[in-house]
Design a protein around this motif. Structure first.
Motif, PDB file in Angstrom:
ATOM      1  N   LEU A  27      16.386  72.452  43.061  1.00  0.00           N
ATOM      2  CA  LEU A  27      16.707  71.484  42.019  1.00  0.00           C
ATOM      3  C   LEU A  27      18.209  71.424  41.768  1.00  0.00           C
ATOM      4  O   LEU A  27      18.906  72.444  41.812  1.00  0.00           O
ATOM      5  CB  LEU A  27      15.980  71.852  40.726  1.00  0.00           C
ATOM      6  CG  LEU A  27      14.457  71.688  40.802  1.00  0.00           C
ATOM      7  CD1 LEU A  27      13.773  72.526  39.734  1.00  0.00           C
ATOM      8  CD2 LEU A  27      14.068  70.223  40.663  1.00  0.00           C
ATOM      9  N   SER A  28      18.689  70.215  41.508  1.00  0.00           N
ATOM     10  CA  SER A  28      20.114  70.001  41.260  1.00  0.00           C
ATOM     11  C   SER A  28      20.264  68.865  40.261  1.00  0.00           C
ATOM     12  O   SER A  28      19.623  67.816  40.397  1.00  0.00           O
ATOM     13  CB  SER A  28      20.837  69.660  42.569  1.00  0.00           C
ATOM     14  OG  SER A  28      22.203  69.395  42.341  1.00  0.00           O
ATOM     15  N   ALA A  29      21.107  69.065  39.244  1.00  0.00           N
ATOM     16  CA  ALA A  29      21.259  68.080  38.167  1.00  0.00           C
ATOM     17  C   ALA A  29      22.287  67.020  38.532  1.00  0.00           C
ATOM     18  O   ALA A  29      23.299  67.300  39.177  1.00  0.00           O
ATOM     19  CB  ALA A  29      21.673  68.778  36.876  1.00  0.00           C
ATOM     20  N   ALA A  30      22.014  65.792  38.101  1.00  0.00           N
ATOM     21  CA  ALA A  30      22.939  64.673  38.284  1.00  0.00           C
ATOM     22  C   ALA A  30      23.025  63.903  36.975  1.00  0.00           C
ATOM     23  O   ALA A  30      22.042  63.814  36.238  1.00  0.00           O
ATOM     24  CB  ALA A  30      22.463  63.756  39.411  1.00  0.00           C
ATOM     25  N   PRO A  31      24.197  63.348  36.662  1.00  0.00           N
ATOM     26  CA  PRO A  31      24.365  62.694  35.357  1.00  0.00           C
ATOM     27  C   PRO A  31      23.790  61.285  35.328  1.00  0.00           C
ATOM     28  O   PRO A  31      23.751  60.590  36.341  1.00  0.00           O
ATOM     29  CB  PRO A  31      25.887  62.657  35.193  1.00  0.00           C
ATOM     30  CG  PRO A  31      26.399  62.549  36.602  1.00  0.00           C
ATOM     31  CD  PRO A  31      25.443  63.354  37.445  1.00  0.00           C
ATOM     32  N   ARG A  32      23.360  60.895  34.143  1.00  0.00           N
ATOM     33  CA  ARG A  32      22.947  59.523  33.883  1.00  0.00           C
ATOM     34  C   ARG A  32      23.359  59.158  32.461  1.00  0.00           C
ATOM     35  O   ARG A  32      23.359  60.012  31.567  1.00  0.00           O
ATOM     36  CB  ARG A  32      21.433  59.351  34.023  1.00  0.00           C
ATOM     37  CG  ARG A  32      20.914  59.390  35.451  1.00  0.00           C
ATOM     38  CD  ARG A  32      21.397  58.213  36.268  1.00  0.00           C
ATOM     39  NE  ARG A  32      20.813  58.195  37.601  1.00  0.00           N
ATOM     40  CZ  ARG A  32      21.310  58.839  38.652  1.00  0.00           C
ATOM     41  NH1 ARG A  32      22.402  59.601  38.520  1.00  0.00           N
ATOM     42  NH2 ARG A  32      20.725  58.739  39.834  1.00  0.00           N
ATOM     43  N   THR A  33      23.701  57.901  32.255  1.00  0.00           N
ATOM     44  CA  THR A  33      23.938  57.381  30.914  1.00  0.00           C
ATOM     45  C   THR A  33      22.767  56.491  30.564  1.00  0.00           C
ATOM     46  O   THR A  33      22.471  55.527  31.280  1.00  0.00           O
ATOM     47  CB  THR A  33      25.252  56.592  30.840  1.00  0.00           C
ATOM     48  OG1 THR A  33      26.343  57.465  31.167  1.00  0.00           O
ATOM     49  CG2 THR A  33      25.466  56.032  29.438  1.00  0.00           C
ATOM     50  N   VAL A  34      22.075  56.832  29.482  1.00  0.00           N
ATOM     51  CA  VAL A  34      20.895  56.082  29.063  1.00  0.00           C
ATOM     52  C   VAL A  34      21.128  55.572  27.653  1.00  0.00           C
ATOM     53  O   VAL A  34      22.042  56.004  26.952  1.00  0.00           O
ATOM     54  CB  VAL A  34      19.627  56.953  29.137  1.00  0.00           C
ATOM     55  CG1 VAL A  34      19.360  57.392  30.568  1.00  0.00           C
ATOM     56  CG2 VAL A  34      19.747  58.176  28.235  1.00  0.00           C
ATOM     57  N   THR A  35      20.291  54.640  27.233  1.00  0.00           N
ATOM     58  CA  THR A  35      20.436  54.031  25.917  1.00  0.00           C
ATOM     59  C   THR A  35      19.310  54.480  25.006  1.00  0.00           C
ATOM     60  O   THR A  35      18.135  54.439  25.396  1.00  0.00           O
ATOM     61  CB  THR A  35      20.439  52.496  26.024  1.00  0.00           C
ATOM     62  OG1 THR A  35      21.521  52.102  26.870  1.00  0.00           O
ATOM     63  CG2 THR A  35      20.627  51.856  24.657  1.00  0.00           C
ATOM     64  N   GLY A  36      19.671  54.940  23.779  1.00  0.00           N
ATOM     65  CA  GLY A  36      18.688  55.387  22.808  1.00  0.00           C
ATOM     66  C   GLY A  36      18.003  54.213  22.139  1.00  0.00           C
ATOM     67  O   GLY A  36      18.326  53.062  22.413  1.00  0.00           O
ATOM     68  N   PRO A  37      17.039  54.488  21.230  1.00  0.00           N
ATOM     69  CA  PRO A  37      16.695  55.825  20.774  1.00  0.00           C
ATOM     70  C   PRO A  37      15.726  56.580  21.690  1.00  0.00           C
ATOM     71  O   PRO A  37      15.596  57.784  21.582  1.00  0.00           O
ATOM     72  CB  PRO A  37      16.052  55.568  19.408  1.00  0.00           C
ATOM     73  CG  PRO A  37      15.443  54.212  19.547  1.00  0.00           C
ATOM     74  CD  PRO A  37      16.360  53.433  20.441  1.00  0.00           C
TER      75      PRO A  37
END
Length: 318
Positions: A98-108
């Motif tokens: 497993l390896s983490a990658a960034p994401r920008t998501v919109t709330g809520p």
């Protein structure tokens, strides 16, 4: 005689009526003075708000369990919080781990948005760094509900197509992505609204946590910084580790491969028990902003060569 008594009673009735009118006028006058004084009524009276506390919000209000702790609070003074970008992470596979990658998501609904980003798969940059996914293309998120720190994730039927050896990997990707959020510790799987039946450890509806996938976790799992992040010195690095005697090393190298930092790290536990680490790594890089790599490794007990445990491609800002 009766006429005399009637005549005598008229002044008495007139006097009583006059006294009653005077009493009524006095009462009305009192009400008029209260209204004219400008004293506010109890309804709508402003309440002083202590500094640092939003009006109308209890200081003990729990955080949304599916919102990262770093997410900004909703704007005050509005009936509905505007959607806001939130930094999240999704988990792909790198050399089978497993390896983490960034994401920008919109709330809520940030956890649901992160899971949808995971299902979309790695982007071109991530594929270029050998990130892959075991989740079948076309898998969709039907619903997500969190209760008692367990997220029930309902996925479309594509999710359990021919799982084979990849069943654990596709489960782990969802579990790690969901449990990145505060308030979520385990995940219960459903497929097309029914308990998952053909997905190994998820069969029967048993909730799964990160500890169920230790064999898919790298010996050092860097949770921050994430792939592609632009970083400055000193560099804060945190994550989890399960190494011999809880020790390993972190190396920061520039685009030419030259080491600009190499430090020893001790996690909170190791030798079969996964611990955590959170360290600050000073480094000195020359030239302008450019590519770099964070490498977690141990030295071989046999010949002292570096055994790489995890790598995170970065941009080093000078």
């Amino acid at each position: 005689m009766d006429g005399a008594r009637l005549a005598a009673s008229r002044p008495a009735r007139a006097l009583a009526a006059a006294l009653l009118s005077l009493a009524l006028l006095s009462a009305c006058g009192g009400s008029g003075r209260e209204a004219a004084s400008g004293a506010p009524s109890r309804t709508g009276t402003p309440v002083a708000t202590p500094s640092g506390t939003s009006s109308g919000t209890s200081s003990g209000t729990p955080q949304d369990p599916t919102t990262p702790a770093s997410a900004p609070p909703p704007a005050s003074g509005t009936g509905t919080a505007a959607p806001r970008p939130v930094r999240a992470a999704v988990y792909f596979l790198h050399d089978g781990k497993l390896s983490a990658a960034p994401r920008t998501v919109t709330g809520p609904a940030t956890a649901a948005a992160a899971l949808r980003a995971l299902l979309a798969g790695p982007n071109g940059v991530e594929r270029g760094h050998d990130r892959a996914t075991a989740i079948p293309s076309g898998t969709a998120l039907r619903s997500l509900a969190v209760r008692d720190r367990v997220a029930t994730v309902d996925l479309s039927g594509r999710y359990d197509d021919a799982p084979g050896a990849s069943a654990d990997a596709r489960l782990a990707q969802v579990v790690f992505t969901a449990t990145r959020f505060p308030g979520v510790e385990r995940v219960r799987f459903r497929v097309d609204g029914r308990p998952a039946a053909g997905l190994g450890p998820a069969a029967g509806g048993r909730p799964l946590g990160r500890g169920d996938f230790e064999d898919l976790s790298p010996a050092v799992l860097v949770e921050s910084p994430l792939l592609g992040d632009t970083v400055t010195a000193p560099l804060r690095v945190h994550g989890t580790a399960n190494t011999f005697e809880a020790e390993f090393r972190l190396r920061v190298s520039d685009g030419s491969g030259r080491a600009v930092a190499d430090v020893r790290v001790a996690a909170t536990s190791g030798s079969g028990t996964r611990g955590t680490f959170d360290v600050t790594v000073p480094y000195r890089a020359t030239g302008g902003t450019g590519p770099g790599t964070l490498t977690a490794y141990v030295l071989s007990a046999e010949d002292g060569h570096r055994v790489v445990l995890d790598t995170v491609p970065l941009t080093l800002a000078r």
